[in-house]
Design a protein around this motif. Structure first.
Motif, PDB file in Angstrom:
ATOM      1  N   GLY A   6     -84.374 -49.804  18.403  1.00  0.00           N
ATOM      2  CA  GLY A   6     -83.534 -48.646  18.142  1.00  0.00           C
ATOM      3  C   GLY A   6     -82.755 -48.807  16.846  1.00  0.00           C
ATOM      4  N   PRO A   7     -82.141 -47.723  16.371  1.00  0.00           N
ATOM      5  CA  PRO A   7     -81.412 -47.788  15.098  1.00  0.00           C
ATOM      6  C   PRO A   7     -80.213 -48.736  15.147  1.00  0.00           C
ATOM      7  N   LEU A   8     -79.522 -48.818  16.283  1.00  0.00           N
ATOM      8  CA  LEU A   8     -78.372 -49.722  16.373  1.00  0.00           C
ATOM      9  C   LEU A   8     -78.824 -51.168  16.269  1.00  0.00           C
ATOM     10  N   LEU A 131     -71.135 -44.024   0.567  1.00  0.00           N
ATOM     11  CA  LEU A 131     -71.956 -45.242   0.586  1.00  0.00           C
ATOM     12  C   LEU A 131     -72.888 -45.284   1.783  1.00  0.00           C
ATOM     13  N   ILE A 132     -72.521 -44.616   2.862  1.00  0.00           N
ATOM     14  CA  ILE A 132     -73.409 -44.561   4.026  1.00  0.00           C
ATOM     15  C   ILE A 132     -74.747 -43.965   3.621  1.00  0.00           C
ATOM     16  N   ASP A 137     -80.741 -45.165   4.511  1.00  0.00           N
ATOM     17  CA  ASP A 137     -81.611 -44.052   4.152  1.00  0.00           C
ATOM     18  C   ASP A 137     -82.331 -43.476   5.371  1.00  0.00           C
ATOM     19  N   ASP A 138     -82.402 -44.257   6.461  1.00  0.00           N
ATOM     20  CA  ASP A 138     -83.001 -43.754   7.695  1.00  0.00           C
ATOM     21  C   ASP A 138     -82.004 -42.836   8.405  1.00  0.00           C
ATOM     22  N   ARG A 143     -76.900 -41.864  11.311  1.00  0.00           N
ATOM     23  CA  ARG A 143     -76.094 -41.248  12.366  1.00  0.00           C
ATOM     24  C   ARG A 143     -75.211 -42.287  13.052  1.00  0.00           C
ATOM     25  N   ILE A 144     -75.767 -43.463  13.315  1.00  0.00           N
ATOM     26  CA  ILE A 144     -74.975 -44.545  13.912  1.00  0.00           C
ATOM     27  C   ILE A 144     -73.836 -44.927  12.978  1.00  0.00           C
ATOM     28  N   ALA A 145     -74.128 -45.063  11.690  1.00  0.00           N
ATOM     29  CA  ALA A 145     -73.104 -45.466  10.723  1.00  0.00           C
ATOM     30  C   ALA A 145     -72.009 -44.408  10.595  1.00  0.00           C
TER      31      ALA A 145
END
Length: 500
Positions: A6-8, A131-132, A137-138, A143-145
């Motif tokens: 997952g992204p996290l 900066l996020i 770039d994903d 979204r998590i950031a």
């Protein structure tokens, strides 16, 4: 068959992305803490430096006025010189000035230091959000950031009073400024691991636009603060006219310039415009709630500063959870459903304050609902802000979003706080035997309690009870009105985000 991480988990296991996330979150948490932590230090500052009443107000206002006035400028500057570079300059300056303020010997030293902190704070906030876009770039990782960034934003604003109360219980007023050092040193050490953002080379900076934007924000915000504390008078009217006039001149100049300080085409996107408006409304509601909730807990219910701040802790915990939990929901549910739903929850928080007697439990429950809703809104709306603009405009878009937050802070204090104060003054019934000069002190809840302590015990108890009843009534009426307004904004968001 194994599933892709997952992204996290992808962020946690990638040391560059994890370092980038920490670099982004630490300064955001600090700057938002600094917005609210100083309120608890004012009594000790008053004893140590002896500021006048006007100087005490400027100790608070100097920071937010400079910060709000320069956010647009610094966001655009980040587009042109690089977000990482500007963030490092801002954090270094913020840490140095925070240490220098510790040595203040007069009130004007502290006011000047707070104003310079606003300058460096304006460099920090828009660059962190921008900066996020560079580091992640994903879309799912971003979204998590953004959710983590938004959680720090709301958590910092709400945790400031708690941290301030704890520090001042054991240390001097200077301790609230030294908090900056442990937050910013790790960020500076991590900065070499983060790639610099692409820059818009060759673009010039229009200094007249900078002065106009600063004048517009300062004029409007000073006028709103004066309206909330004094009322309508020539000073408030002139400040508003000057601010609005300067703002109109700023907009007209941006339309004429080939390289504007603020690209007004950003607002052609309804997604961007609605997200900015929702940011303003949600944070204004949160700050307005904190304005009257702290007085309810400490003055009406008689809790100590630390006990009052502990009542708000569950709301802060729920904000962290909601800011992250909304991410998988936002991946599956349309923004014109998610954001209005969160606004309805925020309206429910104010409805609780309007319908039930204000006890510590009721305030705590309402804050849980409100802070969780605002954290979720901030996560989704700022993801929409970044996604609605080209990558090279991320700094400008972020600065507009941050400016909306700062305006929301002022509107929350001025409009919500002013409405509560007006309801209090209209419904306060003073007991007999109080002279006119003394009665003038009772126009605020704090003044009424101070006056009650100087009166004979029986008369003081009657006055304190009357003041508490009037203030609680003002909170109930204002909360009902705010709940209705938030519902209207929820309907507006549902309509405006239908294509997002």
């Amino acid at each position: 068959m194994s599933q892709a991480p997952g992204p996290l988990w992808s962020i946690i296991t990638n040391r560059f992305k994890l370092a980038g996330l920490l670099m982004i979150l630490l300064p955001v948490l600090l700057v938002t803490l600094d917005n609210t932590i100083l309120n608890f230090a004012l009594p000790k500052i008053a004893v140590a430096l002896g500021p006048s009443a006007a100087e005490q107000l400027w100790v608070i206002d100097a920071y937010s006025l400079v910060l709000a006035g320069l956010l647009i400028t610094m966001g655009t500057l980040g587009d042109r010189v690089g977000y990482r570079r500007l963030l490092c300059v801002g954090c270094t300056g913020f840490a140095i000035i925070s240490i220098a303020i510790v040595f203040s010997r007069q009130a004007w030293h502290l006011i000047a230091g707070r104003a310079v902190l606003g300058l460096f704070g304006a460099m920090i906030l828009p660059t962190t959000l921008a900066l996020i876009r560079t580091v992640f770039d994903d879309r799912e990782e971003r979204r998590i950031a953004v959710a983590a960034w938004a959680t720090c934003l709301t958590l910092g604003a709400a945790a400031g009073p708690l941290l301030g109360g704890v520090l001042l219980q054991f240390f001097s007023w200077q301790s609230v400024f030294l908090v900056a050092v442990p937050f910013l040193l790790p960020m500076l050490l991590l900065s070499p691991m983060i790639p610099e953002s692409p820059r818009q080379a060759g673009l010039s900076i229009d200094y007249v636009s900078i002065l106009l934007s600063l004048g517009a924000m300062t004029g409007v915000m000073l006028s709103l603060k004066h309206l909330a504390t004094v009322g309508v008078d020539a000073y408030a009217i002139v400040g508003m006219v000057v601010g609005l006039g300067t703002g109109i001149a700023f907009v007209q100049r941006q339309r004429r310039l080939e390289e504007p300080l603020l690209d007004l085409e950003l607002f052609d996107s309804s997604t961007f415009s609605v997200s900015i408006t929702v940011n303003l409304v949600s944070l204004g509601a949160l700050i307005g709630f904190l304005f009257f909730a702290t007085q309810l807990l400490q003055l009406v219910l008689g809790l100590s500063p630390i006990a009052a701040s502990l009542i708000l802790v569950p709301g802060q915990v729920c904000a962290v959870a909601a800011g992250l939990a909304i991410v998988p929901i936002a991946q599956r549910v349309a923004p014109n459903v998610v954001i209005p739903a969160c606004l309805y929850v925020a309206a429910g928080a104010f409805a609780v304050m309007a319908l039930f007697t204000a006890t510590a439990l009721i305030v705590g429950v309402a804050f849980v609902l409100l802070n969780a809703a605002v954290a979720a809104i901030t996560s989704v709306s700022n993801d929409l802000v970044l996604s609605a603009v080209p990558a090279d405009k991320a700094g400008s878009a972020s600065s507009v979003s941050e400016t909306a937050y700062e305006v929301g802070v002022v509107l929350g204090t001025s409009l919500v706080g002013g409405a509560v104060a007006a309801g209090y003054r209209l419904s306060l019934v003073l007991p007999g035997g109080i002279e006119d000069d003394a009665a003038a002190l009772a126009v605020t809840l704090g003044g009424a309690h101070s006056l009650a302590q100087d009166l004979p015990a029986e008369a003081g108890a009657v006055l304190a009870e009357a003041a508490n009843t009037a203030f609680s009534g003002g909170v109930a009426v204002t909360s009902g009105l705010v709940a209705g307004l938030i519902v209207l904004f929820a309907l507006y968001a549902r309509w405006g985000l239908r294509r997002a």
